[in-house]
Design a protein around this motif. Structure first.
Motif, short mmCIF file in Angstrom:
data_model
loop_
_atom_site.label_atom_id
_atom_site.label_comp_id
_atom_site.label_asym_id
_atom_site.label_seq_id
_atom_site.Cartn_x
_atom_site.Cartn_y
_atom_site.Cartn_z
N ARG A 1 0.83 -1.22 0.00
CA ARG A 1 0.00 0.00 0.00
C ARG A 1 0.86 1.26 0.00
NH1 ARG A 1 -5.84 -1.50 0.21
NH2 ARG A 1 -5.69 -3.74 0.50
N VAL A 2 1.93 1.25 -0.78
CA VAL A 2 2.74 2.45 -0.94
C VAL A 2 1.91 3.46 -1.74
CG1 VAL A 2 4.89 3.41 -1.81
CG2 VAL A 2 4.85 1.09 -0.89
N PRO A 3 1.62 4.63 -1.18
CA PRO A 3 0.65 5.52 -1.84
C PRO A 3 1.13 6.17 -3.13
CG PRO A 3 1.52 6.52 0.17
CD PRO A 3 2.02 5.11 0.14
N HIS A 4 2.45 6.31 -3.32
CA HIS A 4 2.95 6.99 -4.53
C HIS A 4 4.02 6.12 -5.19
CE1 HIS A 4 0.97 10.64 -3.07
NE2 HIS A 4 1.54 10.41 -1.90
N VAL A 5 3.91 5.94 -6.50
CA VAL A 5 4.89 5.18 -7.27
C VAL A 5 5.41 6.06 -8.40
CG1 VAL A 5 5.29 3.21 -8.78
CG2 VAL A 5 3.90 2.93 -6.72
N VAL A 6 6.73 6.14 -8.52
CA VAL A 6 7.37 6.86 -9.62
C VAL A 6 7.99 5.83 -10.55
CG1 VAL A 6 9.25 8.41 -10.27
CG2 VAL A 6 7.83 8.94 -8.27
N LEU A 7 7.64 5.89 -11.82
CA LEU A 7 8.29 5.06 -12.83
C LEU A 7 9.40 5.90 -13.46
CD1 LEU A 7 8.51 2.58 -14.72
CD2 LEU A 7 6.93 3.77 -16.25
N ALA A 8 10.65 5.53 -13.18
CA ALA A 8 11.80 6.23 -13.75
C ALA A 8 12.34 5.40 -14.90
CB ALA A 8 12.88 6.45 -12.69
N VAL A 9 12.07 5.85 -16.12
CA VAL A 9 12.57 5.15 -17.32
C VAL A 9 13.99 5.61 -17.55
CG1 VAL A 9 12.19 4.64 -19.74
CG2 VAL A 9 10.23 5.03 -18.23
#
Length: 443
Positions: A144-152
């Motif tokens: 339940r991690v509220p924020h996810v950053v996808l770093a390409v």
């Protein structure tokens, strides 16, 4: 190193975040670049990295060495253990957990992300979304991690092409949304060259979003656990029995969530006995109110039998106790978890004997389908389990409390951690999808 006053630090918020991704996607390089370009590296640290890089025949400093501190990590060029780093900017303070990418070290990713409010998932632009990317997305959703950053990452190796980034972002976002991840922010970067890490990249003028650091500094963070269900796992019973304190009996622990007040009626679980808070000691001084993460000693008005492992809760907001726990787990040990497995279950400060009664399903990462009744979970598998405990446990749903809704399973023979578990529903419900037009087309 940048100078930040004590007054500025006290006024800034704290963000706990973790990095994750497949091996060689550049996590440690990203963290090193983040620390270097935000001027959070001491001169002697940078000099040590420059010497180590030169000894390996590298012309430029290898910023990954700022986090890969183990000798085996530096020799192999990989991350093995979770590396924690603390740094600050004028806008926010950070606790960063740089987690390994190898499948065999997935357990470390679970550890690093278990307390994170944000996870940065790296993807190599040349390889796109791979199985380990999906596994890390699933773990972030489970925790339940509220924020996810996808770093390409490594956009420099694909000519900074927008279409490459867009395709990866679309695939990952669709997968994460199906898992119920509430927010995904996609950012194209080159950790090696520094593009869009701290400074905006002139080579990707087609991208108009924030850099990684800008997003970390501005993402909303809620630490208001004081309004959650109040829970105090008892760690120690204090009885000095001295001439000054002949009758002192206090129950010490760190408040997992919520707020406790003197005069409040509380219940001790699992026994169910009730009393009233007669006093709260904080750092040796009496206080009227105490809240989440404070380590306190609670004194009760009645002579109630309380011991380590018990849970003190408000009587009006007490969780149910049960001996049948159903949860979603990530199995982290090399030995498989099987139906009939006898284990120790550690919940908060309490450890009880338990047995795995059933494994209803195992998650298939490729398409998120459920394999029914696999009978066993291998290392890094995610699945549902039903556990019967020898004693009642006061458990919350993980959706309500990440502290009192989680547990670990331990091998009673050697103390090895077998499984990390989250009580209740596995994933959050995905955001509702807009209905298709009457003619069957959905734009």
């Amino acid at each position: 190193m940048s100078t930040i006053t004590a007054e500025a630090l006290s006024a800034t918020t704290l963000l706990r975040f973790a990095t994750a991704g497949s091996v060689d996607d550049g996590k440690s390089t990203l963290v090193g670049r983040l620390l270097h370009d935000s001027k959070s590296v001491l001169v002697d640290q940078l000099e040590a990295v420059e010497r180590a890089s030169a000894s390996r025949g590298q012309e430029a400093p290898d910023l990954a060495l700022l986090t890969d501190g183990l000798r085996a990590e530096r020799e192999q060029g990989i991350t093995i253990d979770v590396a924690y780093r603390y740094f600050a900017t004028p806008r926010r303070r950070f606790i960063l957990a740089d987690t390994p990418g190898h499948v065999q070290y997935t357990r470390n990713m679970v550890t690093g992300a278990s307390t994170a409010e944000l996870t940065v998932v790296l993807v190599d632009a040349r390889n796109g979304v791979v199985e380990q990317t999906r596994r890390h997305a699933a773990i972030a959703a489970l925790l339940r991690v509220p924020h996810v950053v996808l770093a390409v990452n490594k956009m420099d190796l694909v000519g900074y092409e927008e279409r490459v980034f867009a395709a990866i972002a679309e695939e990952f976002t669709a997968y994460a949304t199906e898992l119920g991840v509430p927010e995904v922010t996609a950012i194209p970067i080159s950790a090696l060259a520094g593009d869009n890490v701290v400074e905006a990249s002139a080579r990707m003028d087609w991208y108009g979003g924030p850099t990684v650091l800008e997003h970390l500094e501005t993402v909303p963070v809620s630490h208001d656990l004081a309004h959650c269900h109040a829970r105090l796992p008892v760690q120690y019973v204090i009885r000095p029995q001295t001439a000054e304190l002949p009758d002192y009996r206090g129950y010490a622990g760190q408040i997992a969530s919520g707020t406790f007040r003197v005069g409040e009626e509380v219940t001790v679980l699992p026994s169910g006995r009730t009393s009233t808070i007669a006093g709260i000691d904080l750092l040796g001084e009496p206080v009227d109110v105490a809240w989440t993460t404070q380590s306190v000693t609670v004194l009760l008005a009645d002579d109630v039998d309380v011991s380590r492992g018990d849970l003190i809760v408000p009587s009006k907001d007490a969780p149910a106790t049960t001996q049948d726990v159903e949860a979603t787990v990530c199995h982290v040990a090399d030995q498989p978890l099987t139906v009939g497995h006898r284990v120790l279950l550690k919940h908060g400060t309490r450890t009880v004997k338990a047995i795995v009664k059933d494994i209803p399903s195992r998650l298939t990462l490729a398409d998120l389908s459920l394999h029914p009744h696999p009978g066993t979970l291998a290392a890094n598998d995610i699945g549902r389990v039903k556990i019967r405990t020898a004693e009642p446990l006061p458990v919350d749903s993980y959706a309500d409390s990440r502290r009192t809704g989680s547990f670990i399973l331990i091998d009673p023979a050697d103390g090895t951690t077998l499984t990390a578990g989250m009580v209740g529903e596995s994933f959050a419900a995905p955001e509702p999808v807009a209905e298709a037009d009457d003619d069957g087309w959905d734009f």
